[in-house]
Every structure is written in structure tokens, then in C-alpha cells.
Design an enzyme around this catalytic site. Structure first.
Site, PDB file in Angstrom:
ATOM      1  N   MET A  55      17.622 -13.175 -13.563  1.00  0.00           N
ATOM      2  CA  MET A  55      16.796 -12.395 -14.490  1.00  0.00           C
ATOM      3  C   MET A  55      16.993 -12.929 -15.910  1.00  0.00           C
ATOM      4  O   MET A  55      17.807 -13.806 -16.154  1.00  0.00           O
ATOM      5  CB  MET A  55      17.164 -10.913 -14.417  1.00  0.00           C
ATOM      6  CG  MET A  55      17.037 -10.333 -13.022  1.00  0.00           C
ATOM      7  SD  MET A  55      15.334 -10.198 -12.473  1.00  0.00           S
ATOM      8  CE  MET A  55      14.858  -8.651 -13.226  1.00  0.00           C
ATOM      9  N   CYS A  56      16.292 -12.371 -16.817  1.00  0.00           N
ATOM     10  CA  CYS A  56      16.312 -12.870 -18.190  1.00  0.00           C
ATOM     11  C   CYS A  56      16.413 -11.675 -19.134  1.00  0.00           C
ATOM     12  O   CYS A  56      16.386 -10.535 -18.704  1.00  0.00           O
ATOM     13  CB  CYS A  56      15.042 -13.642 -18.488  1.00  0.00           C
ATOM     14  SG  CYS A  56      14.628 -14.852 -17.229  1.00  0.00           S
ATOM     15  N   GLU A  57      16.511 -11.968 -20.396  1.00  0.00           N
ATOM     16  CA  GLU A  57      16.508 -10.909 -21.403  1.00  0.00           C
ATOM     17  C   GLU A  57      15.334 -11.125 -22.347  1.00  0.00           C
ATOM     18  O   GLU A  57      15.049 -12.253 -22.763  1.00  0.00           O
ATOM     19  CB  GLU A  57      17.805 -10.940 -22.220  1.00  0.00           C
ATOM     20  CG  GLU A  57      19.059 -10.703 -21.411  1.00  0.00           C
ATOM     21  CD  GLU A  57      19.504  -9.242 -21.369  1.00  0.00           C
ATOM     22  OE1 GLU A  57      18.922  -8.409 -22.090  1.00  0.00           O
ATOM     23  OE2 GLU A  57      20.440  -8.951 -20.612  1.00  0.00           O
TER      24      GLU A  57
END
Lengths: 259, 259
Positions: free
Chosen positions: A1-3
Site C-alpha cells: 500500500m502507499c500513503e
């Protein structure tokens, strides 16, 4: 996932404080080591800084933290690769022009079985991420629907995009930030929150690193600054958490009705 | 007028030496104080650094000079405004996507009576320069002519663009640099030159500032590096000056036939 991280403000504002917290998640307090990027709008123009190396080690990220670029809209992303290799062309945010405006987009999540859905011609992905392909499909649908000139009422466009986002969410996780430089839209699949800061301003403490800011010393009483992020960046303020399928739209820091 | 700088190389190469010379022309040895920009291609990806302030004073320009980004294709520009105010959206290079590639463009010169000529829909300018509008018109014509997929033979596309550039030159001065990340095209209206460096490499001395480089220490015997500029950047090497209406095409540093 990413931010994800974004800002909408009614005066040119720097995002050094929030970006300092986010950048820590790129290799220090978070595992997002596969590149990062940030887009600043200044008037109709925009500029994007990107790096395929971790934000916590990037010389360019250090510049952003030491050199406050004042902007009314910011879109930022730090990446943990799932689909698409670690490369500059796969690094968010992505930008395309439509109606004489730069549209900037970043995505957190992962999509499946999207190849047949995202058929594109006018806007084609350069890299090989699900994220960029979804962005191209959104703009392709918008251009098909509204033609070569922006409609008078831009909120109609963002409502249409929210409908497309509902469709994309059927294919996986789709937390998304999108801006045309004037409006800032966020769509929540499972992780998205925001805070709007206005007078009286107080102090804020970053979760990810030992930094405190007194916004009262950095602002004027008329400033309205909204920050959107995948997870709260400060631990002493109230962040609004979005529900799955919920979307929000800001202009000059103020929340607009979406119904 | 403005200054152009570009590079095409067969190995990722930094452009710190040439950019150091060019940046001096943005306020010290030249009057081009109205912003600057540089685009680096890294594989299919690209990133652009821009500033609306003079390159000789820019903190971001200092970063570019101290932090060697290795790239196979570079396009750079420093601006002295004639048409269009000093603003980020009017700062070159300009980038648009076509056929899943980022196309990057910079222009030196000034055009007149172009509004009726440059009719665009798919690609619209964000700023208000003649330069960006000409770029949008070029891409619009290319998309109209070749459709939604790149032809097998890209040299056909650049020959077509050279024909468009001949038309644009009727409207004024049009020195132009254009790249899709693989090919580098330059079109000369009145000021453009290039140099191809290959083994045996020697020393070069910048005209604009007191810097000497020994390319022999920076390269391998197989490196081929071409630099294109509005005016020669070094004073002890032979630069090829282009004739009005002449255009050149490079791939991996090597000159390709244009006939």
C-alpha cells in the site's frame, strides 16, 4: 500500500510540516520505500518533484523540507510497490492536461482484473501500474462525457468522477486524490481522513517524528487550510475519518457539498 | 529570447557541466531571468524541475548542479519573457502525453498572428505563451495524422513534425527542441548548434563560467553524448551550427538521417 497526502488552502501555504511527517513513512516509520512524489500548484501552473528512491533518503525530499514552496493545492504520494516495478514512470502523482488545466492524481490501493475495464486511447499510461491506467480511464471518460470545454459547473464533473470511482472500487481498494489545480477531490475506499485548520490556530504534534508546530505563528486569522491523508499525521488534533465509498471536494480549503 | 539546452546519450549521463554554463545565462552572463526548467528522462519516465525565478539564484537550480541526475535525454530552457507573463505555467519545458510517452518541448523565439493557425482541442495550453500553443498544435496535428498508436517508423513522425515547424517558422522565430524520451529533435530558425562527444574524449572549458571538465575521466570509451544548445557552451571545441530551416534528429547520441 502507499500513503497519500494533499492540501487545499485559501492562501499559498507551505506543506513542509505535513510532508516532514509523511516522508518518515518512506523508510523510517513506514515501509513505503519504492519512491515518492509531490505536486505543487502555483496558479494554473504546477511542478512535480519525484524520486524512485525512499523519501527518507532522498536529496530532493530534503530540499522540499528545507525550501518552503507556497501553494494552494498540493498532491503527494509515497509508494510501496504492488503492481508495476520500481521506476520513475510508475511513481505518483501522475499528471495529464484536460481543458487547459493540469490534472494531478495519486492512488492508494490495488486493483484486479482491470485491463478490460480501462480501455483508453486519448490518455494512455506511460508506466505499467493499475493506478495510472485508472487515471487515464477517468480522464478519457470525462473528456468523452463533457467534450472539449469544461462545463460552467465543475462540481458536476467531480460528481461524475465519483460515479467512476464507485465502479473502480468494485475492482479492489481505491483511495484516490485528484485535483485540477482549483478543486481537490478525495475518494475513500478504506483509508482516508482530513482536517481543516482555521482560526483560532493551535499547536500540532507529528506522529511520525518529533516535530511540533504552532500554526498560530505561521498563519493569518483568515487562513483556511485543509490537509487530506491516508492516516492522521498529528496526534493531538481531530481528524475526520471517511467511510468506504465516501468522497469529499474542497476549494480554497473549504468543504463543498457533494450531494 | 531564451536559451535552449538538450542532450541525447547512449548511456545515462549527467548534464551538470552543461547546465552549469546555461544557468549562468539566467541572470549573470545573460539576461534570461524569467524562469527556467529542465526535464530528465529516466527510461520511459521523466521528471521536470522548474522555477519562475532566475536560474542563477534558484535553490532548485543549485540542487541540479550538485546532484547529478543521470539521464539519456534532457531538455532544458531558460526564459526571457516576451509573450506571456512570468509565471510557472509559462515556464518551459512543456510536457504532454501521446501514445503512452511523455513528449517534452522547449522553444526559443517569438511568433506573431498565430491564434488562427494554432486551433487545438485535444491538447490545450495551460499558460498564455505562443510557445506552448505551438506545441499543443504540433501534437494535435500528429495525433490527427497518425491516430491513437505510434507508427512502427518514428522517423516518419519527426519528418512530419519538421514540416509543421516549417509552417510555424513563417510566423516568426522558431528554434525548437522536442523529445519523446527516445528521440531528440531540434529545429533551427536562426540559433541552434550541437556537438557530439565520443572517444577519445578531451577537456572542455565553459564560456560562461570558470569551469573545466576532463570528459576522459567521466566517461567510458563507448559513450556517445550529444549536446544541443542555442549558442556554444564551450570555447575549445567545434560546435556544428545549424542553418535556418535545418533540423536534426538524434537517438542514443547518434545523428540520424532526416531526408
Amino acid at each position: 500500500m502507499c500513503e497519500l497526502l494533499a492540501m487545499s488552502a485559501n492562501v499559498p501555504t507551505d506543506i513542509v510540516f505535513s510532508f516532514t511527517g509523511l516522508a518518515q513513512r518512506g523508510g523510517i516509520t513506514g515501509p513505503h520505500v519504492d519512491g515518492w512524489g509531490i505536486t505543487f500548484y502555483e496558479g494554473k501552473g504546477s511542478r512535480t518533484f519525484k524520486d524512485a528512491c525512499p523519501s527518507s533518503e532522498s536529496q530532493i525530499a530534503k530540499l522540499i523540507q528545507s525550501y518552503p514552496i507556497k501553494s494552494e493545492v498540493v498532491v503527494s504520494h509515497i509508494r510501496q510497490a504492488n503492481r508495476g516495478c520500481v521506476a520513475l514512470e510508475n511513481t505518483h502523482p501522475f499528471t495529464r492536461e484536460l481543458w487547459g488545466r493540469y490534472w494531478t492524481y495519486a492512488h492508494n490501493g490495488q486493483l484486479s482484473d482491470y485491463q478490460d475495464k480501462f480501455v483508453v486511447a486519448r490518455y494512455q499510461p506511460v508506466g505499467d501500474t493499475d493506478s495510472e491506467r485508472a487515471f487515464c480511464w477517468i480522464l478519457e471518460c470525462v473528456a468523452d462525457k463533457f467534450g472539449d470545454r469544461a462545463p460552467e459547473d465543475m462540481q458536476v464533473v467531480f460528481r461524475f468522477i465519483a460515479g467512476l470511482a464507485d465502479e473502480i472500487r468494485q475492482l479492489g481498494v481505491f483511495n484516490m486524490i485528484l485535483s485540477d489545480g482549483e478543486y481537490l477531490m478525495s475518494y475513500c475506499s478504506n483509508n482516508l481522513c482530513y482536517i481543516t485548520r482555521r482560526a483560532p490556530f493551535g499547536k500540532a504534534t507529528l506522529i511520525d517524528t518529533d516535530v511540533v508546530i504552532d500554526f498560530d505563528k505561521e498563519t493569518t486569522p483568515l487562513d483556511v487550510v485543509t490537509v487530506v491523508a491516508t492516516r492522521p499525521l498529528t496526534n493531538n488534533e481531530h481528524w475526520h475519518l471517511l467511510q468506504p465509498g465516501e468522497w469529499i471536494l474542497f476549494k480554497q480549503g473549504e468543504l463543498l457539498p457533494t450531494a
